[in-house]
Design an enzyme around this catalytic site. Structure first.
Site, PDB file in Angstrom:
ATOM      1  N   SER A  62       0.806  -1.215   0.000  1.00  0.00           N
ATOM      2  CA  SER A  62       0.000   0.000   0.000  1.00  0.00           C
ATOM      3  C   SER A  62       0.839   1.266   0.000  1.00  0.00           C
ATOM      4  CB  SER A  62      -0.947   0.011   1.193  1.00  0.00           C
ATOM      5  OG  SER A  62      -0.242   0.232   2.378  1.00  0.00           O
ATOM      6  N   LYS A 105       0.551   4.411   6.798  1.00  0.00           N
ATOM      7  CA  LYS A 105      -0.081   5.257   5.776  1.00  0.00           C
ATOM      8  C   LYS A 105       0.454   6.670   5.900  1.00  0.00           C
ATOM      9  CE  LYS A 105      -3.210   2.063   4.799  1.00  0.00           C
ATOM     10  NZ  LYS A 105      -2.806   1.144   3.777  1.00  0.00           N
TER      11      LYS A 105
END
Lengths: 186, 182
Positions: A62, A105
């Site tokens: 990700s 993230k």
């Protein structure tokens, strides 16, 4: 003569008893000091990992290309405790749906910010505002990332630390790159 | 000379004691138990029954929540989702998979999502709880209140109990419905 001999025997017996007692006491003292040092260094390690920083091995696609699979990064926890997380920082947070799992993230919006909830290829742009005490997280790999676009803003208190250094692989040691899709940060 | 030697020895003893005491204290407060004063009326009558005159002090057990296992009825302290500096103390009404009849939330019925809790104060209407901000993530859990330790007259263990009108309607996971029997 006999008396003296008796006295000697008693003395010998006594000294053997004392010696075994001293040995036992030495063993006891050693054990206690070993346990004490273990507890002390365990506590120091806990404080260091909890309040200074920790090493994290990342997995998953990700955050590509900033962080690839099996990279080792250093995440510092001071700025999280001082509430100094800023837009554009990469953070490690507990997953809101499984607290035992951590996610890595980039912070796109802090509380009160306007963020874009639609993907980069969507024709219609949708926007929302991040509520109080929450942050908006997105992966750098927008096509292959489960992030705030699917589950919404997450509470600030779930953030564990800010990734500040990449330590592995050796050819990319150093500070992390800026977001490849900088237009997402409004 | 003797004075400096004594001062240095005293200083070294202080530093070594400091490096033992502070990490051990911090670790115990983080991992084992935490002591906190309850403020506000949101948990009346279980906590702070007579208003603000003598606030209750509770012992928060942090060891039992290390694996994020709580059951319905536990009184837990949670990091507030609206303000990360603040901790709130509430009762667990629903765990993941429960269907809850809400009181004043935007939806009348809610299924608690995976990894979330539904928490409410005992003093309905005077409590800032899941009826305002929705289910909270399990990762925000801080500790389980196990005892009231101050004032001494109120020394007691806090037993888990769900108010009879706040039982979950249905558990979708069907895993742990220990409190649905009676």
């Amino acid at each position: 003569m006999i008396k003296e001999y008796k006295q000697h025997a008693v003395n010998g017996h006594e000294s053997a008893f004392l010696r075994s007692g001293r040995m036992f006491r030495g063993f006891f003292v050693k054990t206690v000091s070993f346990v004490g040092y273990t507890v002390q260094y365990g506590c120091i390690a806990h404080c260091a990992f909890e309040y200074i920083g920790e090493f994290v091995s990342c997995s998953g696609p990700s955050m590509e290309p900033t962080i690839t699979n099996h990279d080792v990064v250093f995440s510092e926890r001071v700025s999280r405790h001082l509430c100094r997380i800023q837009k554009g920082d990469i953070v490690i947070a507990k997953s809101p749906f499984d607290p035992k799992m951590n996610i890595c993230k980039r912070v796109i919006g802090l509380e009160g910010d306007k963020v874009c909830t639609s993907g980069p290829s969507d024709i219609f742009k949708t926007h929302t505002y991040v509520p109080r005490g929450h942050v908006w997280l997105e992966g750098d790999n927008l096509r292959n990332s489960t992030d705030s676009r699917s589950y919404g803003p997450i509470p600030y208190a779930l953030i564990r630390g800010r990734v500040c250094l990449k330590l592995w692989p050796p050819h990319s040691v150093g500070v992390l790159a800026e977001s490849p899709n900088g237009g997402r940060i409004l | 000379m003797a004075q400096t030697g004594f001062g240095r020895r005293y200083f070294r003893a202080f530093v070594s004691g400091f490096f033992v005491a502070v990490p051990v204290t911090v670790t115990v407060l983080d991992r084992l138990a935490y002591v906190a004063r309850v403020e506000g009326a949101s948990m009346q009558p279980s906590l702070n029954p007579d208003g603000g005159s003598s606030p209750d002090v509770v012992l928060l057990n942090r060891w039992t929540v290390r694996n994020y296992q709580v059951q319905r009825g536990d009184v837990v302290s949670v990091l507030s989702p609206k303000n990360p500096q603040q901790k709130i103390i509430k009762r667990v009404i629903g765990i993941e998979g429960d269907f809850i009849k809400t009181m004043g939330y935007k939806n009348r019925f809610v299924r608690v999502p995976d990894g979330h809790l539904w928490i409410e104060g005992d003093h309905h209407g005077h409590s800032f709880d899941s009826n305002t901000f929705g289910p909270v993530s399990l990762g925000l859990i801080h500790g389980r209140a196990s005892h009231i330790i101050w004032p001494p007259s109120r020394w007691q263990r806090i037993e888990p109990s769900v108010p009879s009108d706040r039982r979950p309607l249905l558990n979708w996971n069907g895993a742990s419905d220990d409190s649905n029997d009676d």
